[in-house]
Design a protein around this motif. Structure first.
Motif, PDB file in Angstrom:
ATOM      1  N   MET A  30       0.815  -1.219   0.000  1.00  0.00           N
ATOM      2  CA  MET A  30       0.000   0.000   0.000  1.00  0.00           C
ATOM      3  C   MET A  30       0.845   1.264   0.000  1.00  0.00           C
ATOM      4  SD  MET A  30       0.395  -1.465   3.072  1.00  0.00           S
ATOM      5  CE  MET A  30       0.350  -1.280   4.845  1.00  0.00           C
ATOM      6  N   CYS A  31       2.183   1.114  -0.080  1.00  0.00           N
ATOM      7  CA  CYS A  31       3.078   2.276  -0.054  1.00  0.00           C
ATOM      8  C   CYS A  31       3.146   2.929  -1.423  1.00  0.00           C
ATOM      9  CB  CYS A  31       4.471   1.834   0.396  1.00  0.00           C
ATOM     10  SG  CYS A  31       5.709   3.156   0.370  1.00  0.00           S
ATOM     11  N   VAL A  32       3.311   4.232  -1.427  1.00  0.00           N
ATOM     12  CA  VAL A  32       3.412   4.981  -2.676  1.00  0.00           C
ATOM     13  C   VAL A  32       4.621   4.541  -3.503  1.00  0.00           C
ATOM     14  CG1 VAL A  32       4.737   6.862  -1.611  1.00  0.00           C
ATOM     15  CG2 VAL A  32       3.378   7.309  -3.656  1.00  0.00           C
ATOM     16  N   ASN A  87       3.851   1.736  -6.329  1.00  0.00           N
ATOM     17  CA  ASN A  87       2.746   1.985  -7.254  1.00  0.00           C
ATOM     18  C   ASN A  87       3.037   1.549  -8.685  1.00  0.00           C
ATOM     19  OD1 ASN A  87       4.489   3.932  -8.188  1.00  0.00           O
ATOM     20  ND2 ASN A  87       3.214   5.686  -7.658  1.00  0.00           N
ATOM     21  N   GLY A  88       4.270   1.085  -8.939  1.00  0.00           N
ATOM     22  CA  GLY A  88       4.616   0.613 -10.268  1.00  0.00           C
ATOM     23  C   GLY A  88       4.993   1.697 -11.241  1.00  0.00           C
ATOM     24  N   GLN A 131      -7.389   5.460   6.942  1.00  0.00           N
ATOM     25  CA  GLN A 131      -7.881   4.812   5.735  1.00  0.00           C
ATOM     26  C   GLN A 131      -6.737   4.625   4.740  1.00  0.00           C
ATOM     27  OE1 GLN A 131     -10.782   3.563   5.414  1.00  0.00           O
ATOM     28  NE2 GLN A 131     -12.234   4.709   6.678  1.00  0.00           N
ATOM     29  N   LEU A 132      -6.936   3.734   3.819  1.00  0.00           N
ATOM     30  CA  LEU A 132      -5.966   3.460   2.763  1.00  0.00           C
ATOM     31  C   LEU A 132      -6.149   4.445   1.624  1.00  0.00           C
ATOM     32  CD1 LEU A 132      -3.939   1.462   1.260  1.00  0.00           C
ATOM     33  CD2 LEU A 132      -6.015   0.335   0.407  1.00  0.00           C
ATOM     34  N   LEU A 133      -5.050   5.082   1.200  1.00  0.00           N
ATOM     35  CA  LEU A 133      -5.063   5.874  -0.022  1.00  0.00           C
ATOM     36  C   LEU A 133      -4.478   4.996  -1.128  1.00  0.00           C
ATOM     37  CD1 LEU A 133      -5.475   8.492  -1.595  1.00  0.00           C
ATOM     38  CD2 LEU A 133      -3.223   9.261  -0.814  1.00  0.00           C
ATOM     39  N   PRO A 134      -5.296   4.550  -2.092  1.00  0.00           N
ATOM     40  CA  PRO A 134      -4.795   3.616  -3.100  1.00  0.00           C
ATOM     41  C   PRO A 134      -3.848   4.313  -4.096  1.00  0.00           C
ATOM     42  CG  PRO A 134      -7.205   3.642  -3.034  1.00  0.00           C
ATOM     43  CD  PRO A 134      -6.721   4.832  -2.280  1.00  0.00           C
ATOM     44  N   TYR A 135      -2.621   3.826  -4.154  1.00  0.00           N
ATOM     45  CA  TYR A 135      -1.656   4.329  -5.131  1.00  0.00           C
ATOM     46  C   TYR A 135      -1.605   3.432  -6.360  1.00  0.00           C
ATOM     47  CZ  TYR A 135      -0.041   7.181  -1.233  1.00  0.00           C
ATOM     48  OH  TYR A 135       0.021   8.070  -0.188  1.00  0.00           O
ATOM     49  N   HIS A 136      -2.297   2.313  -6.298  1.00  0.00           N
ATOM     50  CA  HIS A 136      -2.354   1.366  -7.411  1.00  0.00           C
ATOM     51  C   HIS A 136      -3.811   0.964  -7.607  1.00  0.00           C
ATOM     52  CE1 HIS A 136      -1.661  -2.224  -9.848  1.00  0.00           C
ATOM     53  NE2 HIS A 136      -0.431  -1.798 -10.042  1.00  0.00           N
ATOM     54  N   HIS A 156       5.397  14.605  -2.978  1.00  0.00           N
ATOM     55  CA  HIS A 156       6.113  13.779  -3.949  1.00  0.00           C
ATOM     56  C   HIS A 156       5.346  13.694  -5.258  1.00  0.00           C
ATOM     57  CE1 HIS A 156       9.280  12.304  -1.296  1.00  0.00           C
ATOM     58  NE2 HIS A 156       8.368  12.212  -0.341  1.00  0.00           N
ATOM     59  N   GLN A 157       5.992  13.112  -6.255  1.00  0.00           N
ATOM     60  CA  GLN A 157       5.321  12.851  -7.532  1.00  0.00           C
ATOM     61  C   GLN A 157       4.805  11.420  -7.520  1.00  0.00           C
ATOM     62  OE1 GLN A 157       7.057  14.454 -11.054  1.00  0.00           O
ATOM     63  NE2 GLN A 157       6.491  12.694 -12.305  1.00  0.00           N
ATOM     64  N   TYR A 158       3.508  11.257  -7.787  1.00  0.00           N
ATOM     65  CA  TYR A 158       2.906   9.935  -7.735  1.00  0.00           C
ATOM     66  C   TYR A 158       1.534   9.987  -8.392  1.00  0.00           C
ATOM     67  CZ  TYR A 158       0.310  11.993  -3.819  1.00  0.00           C
ATOM     68  OH  TYR A 158      -0.473  12.812  -3.050  1.00  0.00           O
ATOM     69  N   ALA A 159       0.882   8.838  -8.436  1.00  0.00           N
ATOM     70  CA  ALA A 159      -0.516   8.755  -8.860  1.00  0.00           C
ATOM     71  C   ALA A 159      -1.295   8.066  -7.766  1.00  0.00           C
ATOM     72  CB  ALA A 159      -0.641   7.989 -10.170  1.00  0.00           C
ATOM     73  N   CYS A 160      -2.536   8.475  -7.570  1.00  0.00           N
ATOM     74  CA  CYS A 160      -3.411   7.815  -6.603  1.00  0.00           C
ATOM     75  C   CYS A 160      -4.809   7.750  -7.214  1.00  0.00           C
ATOM     76  CB  CYS A 160      -3.428   8.568  -5.270  1.00  0.00           C
ATOM     77  SG  CYS A 160      -4.063  10.261  -5.367  1.00  0.00           S
ATOM     78  N   PHE A 161      -5.716   7.081  -6.522  1.00  0.00           N
ATOM     79  CA  PHE A 161      -7.063   6.897  -7.044  1.00  0.00           C
ATOM     80  C   PHE A 161      -8.064   7.542  -6.091  1.00  0.00           C
ATOM     81  CE2 PHE A 161      -4.541   3.984  -9.339  1.00  0.00           C
ATOM     82  CZ  PHE A 161      -5.137   3.883 -10.593  1.00  0.00           C
ATOM     83  N   VAL A 162      -8.764   8.543  -6.600  1.00  0.00           N
ATOM     84  CA  VAL A 162      -9.752   9.299  -5.827  1.00  0.00           C
ATOM     85  C   VAL A 162     -11.136   8.874  -6.299  1.00  0.00           C
ATOM     86  CG1 VAL A 162     -10.620  11.592  -5.250  1.00  0.00           C
ATOM     87  CG2 VAL A 162      -8.164  11.236  -5.583  1.00  0.00           C
TER      88      VAL A 162
END
Length: 429
Positions: free
Chosen positions: A24-26, A29-30, A191-196, A338-344
């Motif tokens: 679940m870590c950023v 995220n692949g 809560q979990l912030l989904p990075y994938h 940081h630079q990343y993607a997550c799912f809102v």
């Protein structure tokens, strides 16, 4: 609110390196985007001007703080300048916490430590935190308690952080009891912030806002008193010929929508009608049991919201927080660190770091007080940016992409899609 000339909370990322690969870590995220790095002593020394103004100093970011060879030195330096009431702490997976390390951390002046504990099952722990073992957390507690016994005058607060997922929700009460009996004094449940994308199904919070749920439940109950079930609204709406009972269903839904419009709340009607009420009732019972156990065991418990609040509050900006990356970049919050993607709400959101300045070229108090930084905080505190989670258009191109110029309200801060200010996520602060 008048802006202060200095931050009150400082979050310092001493390293982005880690000894585990938690799903679940950023960093997992692949997509990459987060370089491996360790803060140098000169960057940390550049923080000295702000230390006398702090209430708290949190020495972690993306990585595992215990991997920094100068962590104790950093703590000692900071404690020499911090006010008497201020505390120093960090979050850790605990795998590198030996008896010797625990003693050196207390000797340096550590005040708080928060250990990652998402399950009390050996198999589940290995699955959630790849490379880790539950016995490692057990050993970490043991080492910290031994060190506390040696330093009786040092009041070290030990706590845990539990990342809530569908797969581990039922384990939360027992995890709180287990940690309390290992001498934990506080528990942060987040809560979990989904990075994938694969993690979206693991989120436990509602895809509707708290305000929308409240309005929906009110009108559903009101309709039920008249023996009207609004759950079949969409089937009825598509019918060419509607019965008087069908018209009652439509009338109740129209009244519900009218109330929502009056309150400025968007109703995602399809989401509301398909809401898994049995699941959320189950989650509520688990939260109640967790509260009961925490009270019995004397542990300070912080639970997250199960649905995003409609009234937003940025704890970081309103709490006068500043975030410093390992390379000296200064940022305003966790969301823009940081630079990343997550799912809102299941939709992909790309994020770029928002850099206010770098410590290699400027004094941290100058960065904090300059026009751009002050303007950013002022705009956030105004909350005039859109609430994208509560938008009928979901994530539009204005805020969905990483390159941000302004949102649909023409606000200049990229905060519309941020869920940190809705009560879903918790951290050591």
């Amino acid at each position: 609110m008048k802006d202060k000339g200095y931050p009150s909370k400082l979050f310092v990322e001493v390293t982005t390196r880690c000894n585990l690969s938690c799903g679940m870590c950023v960093k997992q995220n692949g997509n990459g985007g987060i370089p491996e790095g360790t803060m140098s002593a000169d960057i940390f020394d550049a923080l000295t001007p702000v230390f006398p103004h702090l209430d708290s100093l949190v020495l972690n970011g993306i990585g595992e703080s215990l991997l920094h060879p100068q962590l104790e030195s950093f703590i000692t330096k900071a404690k020499a300048f911090l006010p008497e009431h201020a505390w120093v702490g960090f979050q850790s997976n605990g795998m590198a916490l030996t008896d010797q390390r625990a003693a050196s951390l207390l000797d340096a002046g550590l005040d708080r430590i928060c250990l990652s504990l998402d399950t009390v099952s050996d198999d589940s722990f290995r699955a959630i935190r790849s490379g880790g073992e539950l016995r490692g957390i057990n050993a970490a507690f043991s080492s910290l308690n031994k060190a506390k016994a040696r330093y009786r005058k040092r009041d070290l607060k030990i706590g845990i952080e539990f990342v809530l997922m569908r797969s581990n929700l039922a384990e939360l009460p027992e995890a709180i009891r287990w940690a309390a009996r290992k001498s934990a004094r506080f528990a942060l449940v987040t809560q979990l912030l989904p990075y994938h994308e694969d993690l979206v199904a693991q989120t436990t919070y509602d895809t509707n806002t708290a305000g929308a749920i409240s309005i929906y439940e009110h009108w559903k109950a009101k309709a039920r008193q008249e023996h009207v079930d609004i759950g079949g609204y969409f089937d009825i709406f598509m019918k060419y010929t509607k019965t008087p009972q069908d018209q009652q269903v439509i009338s109740y839904v129209e009244q519900m929508r009218s109330e929502a419009n009056t309150q400025g709340i968007t109703l995602h009607l399809e989401r509301l009608l398909q809401r898994d009420e049995e699941w959320f009732a189950h989650a509520g019972r688990i939260f109640d049991e967790t509260r009961r156990i925490a009270q019995e065991e004397g542990i300070e418990l912080t639970l997250p919201e199960m649905a995003p609040r409609n009234t937003r509050k940025c704890e970081f900006v309103e709490g006068d927080g500043a975030f410093v990356a390992w390379n000296g970049d200064v940022h305003p919050c966790y969301f823009l660190w940081h630079q990343y993607a997550c799912f809102v709400g299941g939709i992909k959101k790309r994020v770029k770091p928002w850099v206010l300045g770098n410590l290699r070229g400027r004094n941290i108090l100058d960065i904090w007080s300059d026009e751009n930084s002050c303007s950013f905080r002022e705009r956030v505190r105004g909350y005039n940016f859109p609430f994208c989670f509560d938008c009928s258009f979901a994530l539009c191109d204005y805020v969905g992409e990483a390159d941000f110029e302004h949102d649909c309200h023409h606000e200049l801060v990229p905060c519309g899609a941020c869920l940190w200010c809705t009560g879903l996520f918790q951290c050591l602060q």
